[in-house]
Design a protein around this motif. Sequence first.
Motif, PDB file in Angstrom:
ATOM      1  N   ILE A   2      43.856  47.487  31.432  1.00 41.85           N
ATOM      2  CA  ILE A   2      43.606  46.296  32.238  1.00 41.85           C
ATOM      3  C   ILE A   2      42.915  45.247  31.364  1.00 41.85           C
ATOM      4  CG2 ILE A   2      42.365  45.372  34.224  1.00 41.85           C
ATOM      5  CD1 ILE A   2      42.663  48.126  35.544  1.00 41.85           C
ATOM      6  N   THR A   3      43.537  44.077  31.258  1.00 39.22           N
ATOM      7  CA  THR A   3      43.010  42.994  30.420  1.00 39.22           C
ATOM      8  C   THR A   3      42.756  41.774  31.293  1.00 39.22           C
ATOM      9  OG1 THR A   3      44.349  43.802  28.566  1.00 39.22           O
ATOM     10  CG2 THR A   3      43.400  41.603  28.363  1.00 39.22           C
ATOM     11  N   ILE A   4      41.536  41.272  31.252  1.00 39.73           N
ATOM     12  CA  ILE A   4      41.142  40.144  32.099  1.00 39.73           C
ATOM     13  C   ILE A   4      41.133  38.852  31.288  1.00 39.73           C
ATOM     14  CG2 ILE A   4      39.314  39.190  33.545  1.00 39.73           C
ATOM     15  CD1 ILE A   4      38.383  42.101  33.987  1.00 39.73           C
ATOM     16  N   ARG A   5      41.665  37.797  31.896  1.00 39.13           N
ATOM     17  CA  ARG A   5      41.581  36.456  31.303  1.00 39.13           C
ATOM     18  C   ARG A   5      40.841  35.579  32.302  1.00 39.13           C
ATOM     19  NH1 ARG A   5      43.083  32.961  27.543  1.00 39.13           N
ATOM     20  NH2 ARG A   5      44.217  31.034  27.976  1.00 39.13           N
ATOM     21  N   HIS A   6      39.635  35.178  31.934  1.00 38.74           N
ATOM     22  CA  HIS A   6      38.804  34.428  32.863  1.00 38.74           C
ATOM     23  C   HIS A   6      39.261  32.970  32.970  1.00 38.74           C
ATOM     24  CE1 HIS A   6      36.009  37.671  33.577  1.00 38.74           C
ATOM     25  NE2 HIS A   6      35.900  37.869  32.274  1.00 38.74           N
ATOM     26  N   ILE A 185      47.929  39.782  37.992  1.00 47.70           N
ATOM     27  CA  ILE A 185      47.206  39.307  39.167  1.00 47.70           C
ATOM     28  C   ILE A 185      46.631  37.933  38.866  1.00 47.70           C
ATOM     29  CG2 ILE A 185      45.452  39.859  40.896  1.00 47.70           C
ATOM     30  CD1 ILE A 185      47.491  42.120  40.472  1.00 47.70           C
ATOM     31  N   HIS A 186      46.864  36.954  39.752  1.00 51.68           N
ATOM     32  CA  HIS A 186      46.237  35.638  39.624  1.00 51.68           C
ATOM     33  C   HIS A 186      45.382  35.410  40.857  1.00 51.68           C
ATOM     34  CE1 HIS A 186      45.696  31.458  38.356  1.00 51.68           C
ATOM     35  NE2 HIS A 186      45.769  31.173  39.655  1.00 51.68           N
ATOM     36  N   GLN A 187      44.069  35.286  40.652  1.00 54.37           N
ATOM     37  CA  GLN A 187      43.132  35.102  41.755  1.00 54.37           C
ATOM     38  C   GLN A 187      43.149  33.650  42.224  1.00 54.37           C
ATOM     39  OE1 GLN A 187      41.520  37.652  43.051  1.00 54.37           O
ATOM     40  NE2 GLN A 187      40.393  36.479  44.584  1.00 54.37           N
ATOM     41  N   ILE A 188      43.257  33.458  43.550  1.00 59.46           N
ATOM     42  CA  ILE A 188      43.332  32.101  44.112  1.00 59.46           C
ATOM     43  C   ILE A 188      42.064  31.717  44.862  1.00 59.46           C
ATOM     44  CG2 ILE A 188      44.550  30.613  45.745  1.00 59.46           C
ATOM     45  CD1 ILE A 188      47.065  32.194  45.153  1.00 59.46           C
ATOM     46  N   GLY A 190      38.291  33.273  46.955  1.00 60.23           N
ATOM     47  CA  GLY A 190      37.376  34.385  47.122  1.00 60.23           C
ATOM     48  C   GLY A 190      37.275  35.223  45.865  1.00 60.23           C
ATOM     49  N   GLU A 191      36.875  36.473  46.033  1.00 57.60           N
ATOM     50  CA  GLU A 191      36.705  37.375  44.898  1.00 57.60           C
ATOM     51  C   GLU A 191      37.273  38.751  45.233  1.00 57.60           C
ATOM     52  OE1 GLU A 191      32.686  37.528  43.517  1.00 57.60           O
ATOM     53  OE2 GLU A 191      32.433  35.342  43.605  1.00 57.60           O
ATOM     54  N   LEU A 192      37.890  39.364  44.249  1.00 57.98           N
ATOM     55  CA  LEU A 192      38.355  40.744  44.363  1.00 57.98           C
ATOM     56  C   LEU A 192      37.674  41.572  43.287  1.00 57.98           C
ATOM     57  CD1 LEU A 192      42.183  40.230  44.955  1.00 57.98           C
ATOM     58  CD2 LEU A 192      40.520  41.063  46.620  1.00 57.98           C
ATOM     59  N   THR A 193      37.446  42.842  43.590  1.00 59.57           N
ATOM     60  CA  THR A 193      36.778  43.733  42.659  1.00 59.57           C
ATOM     61  C   THR A 193      37.746  44.776  42.134  1.00 59.57           C
ATOM     62  OG1 THR A 193      34.680  43.444  43.832  1.00 59.57           O
ATOM     63  CG2 THR A 193      34.850  45.342  42.374  1.00 59.57           C
ATOM     64  N   LEU A 194      37.764  44.944  40.808  1.00 62.92           N
ATOM     65  CA  LEU A 194      38.597  45.950  40.158  1.00 62.92           C
ATOM     66  C   LEU A 194      37.902  47.316  40.217  1.00 62.92           C
ATOM     67  CD1 LEU A 194      39.624  43.869  37.026  1.00 62.92           C
ATOM     68  CD2 LEU A 194      41.106  44.487  38.941  1.00 62.92           C
ATOM     69  N   PRO A 195      38.640  48.388  39.914  1.00 61.31           N
ATOM     70  CA  PRO A 195      38.048  49.730  39.984  1.00 61.31           C
ATOM     71  C   PRO A 195      36.785  49.916  39.152  1.00 61.31           C
ATOM     72  CG  PRO A 195      40.423  49.899  39.867  1.00 61.31           C
ATOM     73  CD  PRO A 195      40.093  48.455  39.672  1.00 61.31           C
ATOM     74  N   ASP A 196      36.648  49.184  38.036  1.00 59.39           N
ATOM     75  CA  ASP A 196      35.457  49.340  37.193  1.00 59.39           C
ATOM     76  C   ASP A 196      34.299  48.452  37.638  1.00 59.39           C
ATOM     77  OD1 ASP A 196      36.259  46.828  36.447  1.00 59.39           O
ATOM     78  OD2 ASP A 196      36.378  47.241  34.296  1.00 59.39           O
ATOM     79  N   GLY A 197      34.487  47.738  38.760  1.00 60.57           N
ATOM     80  CA  GLY A 197      33.436  46.878  39.288  1.00 60.57           C
ATOM     81  C   GLY A 197      33.521  45.429  38.866  1.00 60.57           C
ATOM     82  N   THR A 198      34.441  45.093  37.968  1.00 63.70           N
ATOM     83  CA  THR A 198      34.617  43.706  37.531  1.00 63.70           C
ATOM     84  C   THR A 198      35.099  42.848  38.695  1.00 63.70           C
ATOM     85  OG1 THR A 198      35.173  44.407  35.289  1.00 63.70           O
ATOM     86  CG2 THR A 198      35.816  42.177  35.935  1.00 63.70           C
ATOM     87  N   GLU A 199      34.481  41.684  38.855  1.00 63.39           N
ATOM     88  CA  GLU A 199      34.849  40.780  39.938  1.00 63.39           C
ATOM     89  C   GLU A 199      35.772  39.679  39.419  1.00 63.39           C
ATOM     90  OE1 GLU A 199      31.189  39.385  41.606  1.00 63.39           O
ATOM     91  OE2 GLU A 199      30.821  41.256  42.691  1.00 63.39           O
ATOM     92  N   LEU A 200      36.845  39.459  40.148  1.00 65.93           N
ATOM     93  CA  LEU A 200      37.789  38.385  39.823  1.00 65.93           C
ATOM     94  C   LEU A 200      37.461  37.172  40.664  1.00 65.93           C
ATOM     95  CD1 LEU A 200      41.130  40.417  39.826  1.00 65.93           C
ATOM     96  CD2 LEU A 200      39.620  39.937  37.896  1.00 65.93           C
ATOM     97  N   ARG A 201      37.313  36.039  39.998  1.00 68.28           N
ATOM     98  CA  ARG A 201      37.021  34.784  40.683  1.00 68.28           C
ATOM     99  C   ARG A 201      38.220  33.846  40.578  1.00 68.28           C
ATOM    100  NH1 ARG A 201      32.317  36.641  38.251  1.00 68.28           N
ATOM    101  NH2 ARG A 201      30.575  36.925  39.732  1.00 68.28           N
ATOM    102  N   PRO A 202      38.258  32.782  41.393  1.00 67.88           N
ATOM    103  CA  PRO A 202      39.421  31.893  41.388  1.00 67.88           C
ATOM    104  C   PRO A 202      39.794  31.406  39.989  1.00 67.88           C
ATOM    105  CG  PRO A 202      38.050  31.383  43.260  1.00 67.88           C
ATOM    106  CD  PRO A 202      37.295  32.407  42.454  1.00 67.88           C
ATOM    107  N   GLY A 203      41.066  31.542  39.662  1.00 67.24           N
ATOM    108  CA  GLY A 203      41.579  31.156  38.354  1.00 67.24           C
ATOM    109  C   GLY A 203      41.649  32.287  37.359  1.00 67.24           C
ATOM    110  N   ASP A 204      40.956  33.393  37.638  1.00 71.28           N
ATOM    111  CA  ASP A 204      41.022  34.548  36.752  1.00 71.28           C
ATOM    112  C   ASP A 204      42.395  35.209  36.834  1.00 71.28           C
ATOM    113  OD1 ASP A 204      38.384  34.146  36.087  1.00 71.28           O
ATOM    114  OD2 ASP A 204      37.614  35.889  37.178  1.00 71.28           O
TER     115      ASP A 204
END
Length: 232
Positions: A2-6, A185-188, A190-204
């Motif tokens: 899983i690779t996150i782009r903020h 996944i493109h966050q639009i 609110g926030e979603l949480t990944l299994p490791d606890g990382t929070e996705l914010r809008p635009g992530d």
Amino acid sequence: MITIRHANDRGHASFGWLESRHTFSFGSYYDPQQMGFSHLRVINDDKVTPGAGFDTHGHQDMEIISYVLQGRIAHKDSTGNIKELPAGEFQLMSAGEGILHSEFNASDTEALAFLQIWIEPNVRGGKPSYQQKAFGKQHGLTKILTPDGRDGTLSIKQNCQLDQLILDYNKQETITIQPSRNLYIHQIEGELTLPDGTELRPGDGVKVRFEETLTLKNIKQIQAKALVFDLA
């Protein structure tokens, strides 16, 4: 993997009438590490001032999706379509052998915000086509694009699927990933949480490779919305 782009790591373009954030290389923004993901080539997060927009320009051999977040798009193209696309609706334009179109903020007083998404097709040429539809605000996953247009979805010329994900507080969704498939996944909202606890914010954005499942959870007290791309 899983690779996150903020959101703040994306490219940025400013033209006065347009503020745009580029998830992948686009226009004057170039990053050799961000040239797309599978057949997903562009996600531009565009904000257009009242009355302004993109003058007539051309596309060829590209599946172009617009999703309006705020305001309305005034669309006109060389096949005779003159449409308005309000907030919450999806538009899919298959450029095929070539199409000219323009996109403007339909309001002289309100801002326009929308996502422009490009996916490379698996069939080149052919007549261009236009599709537009609202899919509501149902909780969980809602199919938006499929290769065969099943269940009332928009039909795309590629082996991929796009879903809208909406989760209320303390709800979660586990997505099963088929072998050899990838998710983006493109966050639009609110926030979603990944299994490791990382929070996705809008635009992530999140690239998901070599995983069998992915669980997304909303632990905030506001609704969360994201787009989920299933890609080869």
